[in-house]
Design a protein around this motif. Sequence first.
Motif, PDB file in Angstrom:
ATOM      1  N   TRP A   1       0.883  -1.177   0.000  1.00  0.00           N
ATOM      2  CA  TRP A   1       0.000   0.000   0.000  1.00  0.00           C
ATOM      3  C   TRP A   1       0.915   1.219   0.000  1.00  0.00           C
ATOM      4  CZ3 TRP A   1      -4.533   1.459  -1.354  1.00  0.00           C
ATOM      5  CH2 TRP A   1      -5.078   2.652  -0.884  1.00  0.00           C
TER       6      TRP A   1
ATOM      7  N   GLY B   1      -5.506  -2.398  -0.987  1.00  0.00           N
ATOM      8  CA  GLY B   1      -6.634  -1.480  -0.939  1.00  0.00           C
ATOM      9  C   GLY B   1      -7.434  -1.684  -2.220  1.00  0.00           C
TER      10      GLY B   1
ATOM     11  N   MET C   1     -15.403  -3.996   2.493  1.00  0.00           N
ATOM     12  CA  MET C   1     -15.529  -2.542   2.367  1.00  0.00           C
ATOM     13  C   MET C   1     -16.893  -2.112   1.805  1.00  0.00           C
ATOM     14  SD  MET C   1     -11.781  -1.204   1.167  1.00  0.00           S
ATOM     15  CE  MET C   1     -11.188  -2.639   0.307  1.00  0.00           C
TER      16      MET C   1
ATOM     17  N   ARG D   1     -11.865   9.433  -4.087  1.00  0.00           N
ATOM     18  CA  ARG D   1     -10.547  10.030  -3.918  1.00  0.00           C
ATOM     19  C   ARG D   1     -10.700  11.541  -4.012  1.00  0.00           C
ATOM     20  NH1 ARG D   1      -9.222   5.820  -2.095  1.00  0.00           N
ATOM     21  NH2 ARG D   1      -7.630   4.388  -2.840  1.00  0.00           N
TER      22      ARG D   1
ATOM     23  N   ALA E   1     -14.886   3.365   4.468  1.00  0.00           N
ATOM     24  CA  ALA E   1     -14.753   1.900   4.363  1.00  0.00           C
ATOM     25  C   ALA E   1     -13.334   1.532   4.756  1.00  0.00           C
ATOM     26  CB  ALA E   1     -15.068   1.439   2.951  1.00  0.00           C
TER      27      ALA E   1
ATOM     28  N   THR F   1     -10.082  -0.733   5.623  1.00  0.00           N
ATOM     29  CA  THR F   1      -9.538  -1.999   5.124  1.00  0.00           C
ATOM     30  C   THR F   1      -9.474  -2.977   6.296  1.00  0.00           C
ATOM     31  OG1 THR F   1      -8.176  -0.689   3.649  1.00  0.00           O
ATOM     32  CG2 THR F   1      -7.599  -3.009   3.864  1.00  0.00           C
TER      33      THR F   1
HETATM   34  C1  OXD Z   1      -8.957   1.818  -0.652  1.00  0.00           C
HETATM   35  C2  OXD Z   1      -9.039   2.835   0.369  1.00  0.00           C
HETATM   36  O1  OXD Z   1      -8.828   2.151  -1.823  1.00  0.00           O
HETATM   37  O2  OXD Z   1      -8.901   2.502   1.544  1.00  0.00           O
HETATM   38  O3  OXD Z   1      -9.032   0.625  -0.313  1.00  0.00           O
HETATM   39  O4  OXD Z   1      -9.262   4.007   0.069  1.00  0.00           O
END
Ligand code: OXD
Length: 306
Positions: A43, A63, A89, A221, A272, A274
């Motif tokens: 990550w 992720g 998630m 994002r 959400a 992880t």
């Molecule tokens: C993902 C995040 O992309 O946590 O899993 O944003």
Amino acid sequence: MRIVVAARRDTALWCEALARALPDARVHAWPDAPGEVDFAAVWKPPPELFDRVRIRRAIANLGAGADALLGVTNLPDGVPIVRLVDAGMAEQMAEYVALAVLAAYREQHRYLRQQHRGQWAQRVRLDKRAFVVGLLGLGVLGRAVAAPLAALRFPLAGWSRSARAVEGVTVHAGDSGLDAVLAQSRVLVCMLPLTPDTRGLLDRARLSRLPRGAHVVNVARGPLLVDEALIGLLDEGHLASATLDVFGEEPLPPSHRFWHHPAITLTPHVSAATLIDVSAVQLGDTLRAIVRGDRVAGLVDRQRGY
Ligand code: OXD
Ligand code: NDP
């Protein structure tokens, strides 16, 4: 099977969970890595990892969104990338978005303001049949978010790259499709991946196409949304509120106007989380399938950027 793990935080927990999911694997915590491994599980990895370690089979993104990984300039060519697919998630995202949509529809902000003024005033209920929720992105998360909203009988308008069928959602694609979704969305929920095509998508021109009084929810994002455009349209009263979980810079800098804007509710990238154990089990299955040569879910297309 040898795996190197570089998770930015919780690397030790990821190593333990992967070792449980893959008892025959040798799991190394970066930077303690051999010169060659079968898999890297990462990550936001340090670019140095790809200079020092040869990855034979695949890179696993710890992720759902692979934008940060794809931004690493020395990623080895030709090595497949897999991402997490749901892994616990989707349900969390459905909860978060349902909360935001219901707060908007039930005018929670107005009633809170009335309460603070000590005012008893019953507002005329909004007509749900006209309260369209726009869903940008109908992938794993978008579809999970759609289901409870459809069950609550919100009209749903969705947008994806390919015009895929989703139960309870009127699906649109392409530029004209986006315009159609924007024009009718009383709440616009962004669940798109960050790619060269989607960066800055929600700019002033597009946000202005939302009906007056609309609400914006961004759980994807930060850079999908132009911050100044959102603030401008909230200040002018064109938009009623925004619920933001993701930001161009995280943690959100203390001086950012989002923090204290009265029409913004923000959370620190928690819509959400992880789930390490669930994700490690999924990764274990995926890595084993790759070794067997089977097809796997969650392959990232480097050209498309997701
Ligand atoms: C993902 C995040 O992309 O946590 O899993 O944003
Ligand atoms: P998916 O890849 O399953 O879904 C992506 C969706 O976006 C698809 O429907 C895809 O269309 C659509 N899409 C992609 N590019 C475009 C485009 N240019 N125009 C129109 N539609 C497009 O991803 P997920 O649902 O699993 O995750 C979505 C994003 O959510 C992640 O990339 C990540 O950034 C973010 N995320 C945020 C989290 C948080 O905690 N805040 C947690 C997890 C994820 P098509 O169906 O045609 O391919």
